[in-house]
Design a protein around this motif. Structure first.
Motif, short mmCIF file in Angstrom:
data_model
loop_
_atom_site.label_atom_id
_atom_site.label_comp_id
_atom_site.label_asym_id
_atom_site.label_seq_id
_atom_site.Cartn_x
_atom_site.Cartn_y
_atom_site.Cartn_z
N VAL A 180 0.84 -1.20 0.00
CA VAL A 180 0.00 0.00 0.00
C VAL A 180 0.87 1.25 0.00
O VAL A 180 0.56 2.25 -0.67
N LEU A 181 1.98 1.20 0.73
CA LEU A 181 2.84 2.37 0.86
C LEU A 181 3.41 2.83 -0.48
O LEU A 181 3.46 4.05 -0.76
N ILE A 182 3.81 1.89 -1.32
CA ILE A 182 4.45 2.26 -2.60
C ILE A 182 3.51 3.06 -3.49
O ILE A 182 3.86 4.17 -3.93
N PRO A 183 2.29 2.58 -3.81
CA PRO A 183 1.43 3.37 -4.69
C PRO A 183 0.93 4.67 -4.05
O PRO A 183 0.76 5.68 -4.74
N VAL A 184 0.71 4.65 -2.73
CA VAL A 184 0.24 5.86 -2.06
C VAL A 184 1.30 6.96 -2.13
O VAL A 184 1.01 8.10 -2.50
N SER A 185 2.54 6.61 -1.81
CA SER A 185 3.61 7.61 -1.84
C SER A 185 3.92 8.04 -3.27
O SER A 185 4.21 9.22 -3.53
N TRP A 186 3.86 7.10 -4.21
CA TRP A 186 4.16 7.43 -5.61
C TRP A 186 3.11 8.38 -6.18
O TRP A 186 3.45 9.38 -6.84
N ASN A 187 1.84 8.10 -5.93
CA ASN A 187 0.79 8.99 -6.42
C ASN A 187 0.82 10.34 -5.71
O ASN A 187 0.52 11.37 -6.32
N ILE A 220 -5.63 8.87 -0.60
CA ILE A 220 -4.23 8.88 -0.16
C ILE A 220 -4.11 8.91 1.36
O ILE A 220 -3.39 8.09 1.93
N PRO A 221 -4.79 9.82 2.09
CA PRO A 221 -4.71 9.73 3.56
C PRO A 221 -5.30 8.45 4.13
O PRO A 221 -4.80 7.91 5.12
N ILE A 222 -6.35 7.93 3.49
CA ILE A 222 -6.90 6.64 3.92
C ILE A 222 -5.85 5.55 3.75
O ILE A 222 -5.65 4.69 4.63
N GLY A 223 -5.13 5.58 2.62
CA GLY A 223 -4.08 4.61 2.39
C GLY A 223 -2.94 4.74 3.39
O GLY A 223 -2.37 3.74 3.84
N ILE A 224 -2.59 5.98 3.77
CA ILE A 224 -1.53 6.18 4.75
C ILE A 224 -1.90 5.58 6.09
O ILE A 224 -1.10 4.93 6.75
N VAL A 225 -3.15 5.79 6.52
CA VAL A 225 -3.62 5.20 7.78
C VAL A 225 -3.59 3.68 7.69
O VAL A 225 -3.20 2.99 8.64
#
Length: 209
Positions: free
Chosen positions: A140-147, A178-183
């Motif tokens: 999850v971290l990779i696509p969230v940070s990349w986007n 994106i914030p949902i993915g970070i959580v």
């Protein structure tokens, strides 16, 4: 049972993290585009997700859509940027890995709470669950940070004319996904750490196999 409180917390956090991972994958608000031309995009705002692109329009721009126009993104579309391709694949992997982590944790907790003192089996399943949680969190971290990087650098997407989307927005910002993915990342990584920290209690009455 008294030594597995962190693992029970890992299951709870992992469940919430897995749900949030699924939610972030499904919603369209990954990148919010602000556009100057409101001829078709009446609100001046479009949402770019990993599976589709949507905007509000008061024109009949497509059969069956009067106010919201959406166009699905196919894996065969050559114009889709790499970060969206990565998000499509990695979030599917994360959802599967998270489910495997939950299953392993449930099995280990079942043995603990039913008094099945099989040291090797319980410990291994907690370790497997922790491994899957951490793998899911990284996926999850990779696509969230990349986007998020693409948003902060206002990167464009060369949409075809049929999408009614400009190739570049006037400005863009991170959407709710994106914030949902970070959580979700934080919860999944915490779950993995808690699961990996399990130590089977050693007592005189412990029966190990």
């Amino acid at each position: 049972v008294s030594t597995s409180h962190l693992q029970l917390a890992a299951f709870a956090l992992g469940t919430v993290g897995w749900i949030l991972c699924t939610v972030s994958m499904g919603i369209v608000e990954w990148r919010v585009w602000h556009v100057d031309n409101t001829t078709i995009i009446s609100s001046g705002i479009a949402w770019v997700g990993i599976w589709k692109v949507c905007f509000i329009s008061y024109l009949h721009v497509s059969p069956g859509y009067e106010e919201q126009f959406c166009h699905k993104l196919s894996g065969y579309d050559s114009f889709i940027p790499h970060e969206i391709y990565a998000a499509q694949g990695l979030l599917l992997i994360a959802m599967c890995m998270g489910l495997l982590g939950l299953s392993a944790t449930v099995f280990a907790l079942r043995n603990v709470y039913m008094g099945i003192t099989h040291k090797t089996l319980i410990t291994r399943f907690f370790l497997v669950g922790g491994f899957f949680y951490i793998l899911a969190g990284l996926c999850v971290l990779i696509p969230v940070s990349w986007n998020f990087y693409s948003v902060t650098h206002n990167q464009s997407i060369a949409f075809p004319p049929s999408y009614y989307m400009p190739s570049s927005p006037a400005a863009q910002e991170a959407g709710a996904a994106i914030p949902i993915g970070i959580v979700a990342v934080i919860l999944l990584l915490l779950s993995g750490a808690f699961s990996l920290s399990y130590r089977f209690p050693v007592t005189a009455n412990t029966i190990t196999k």
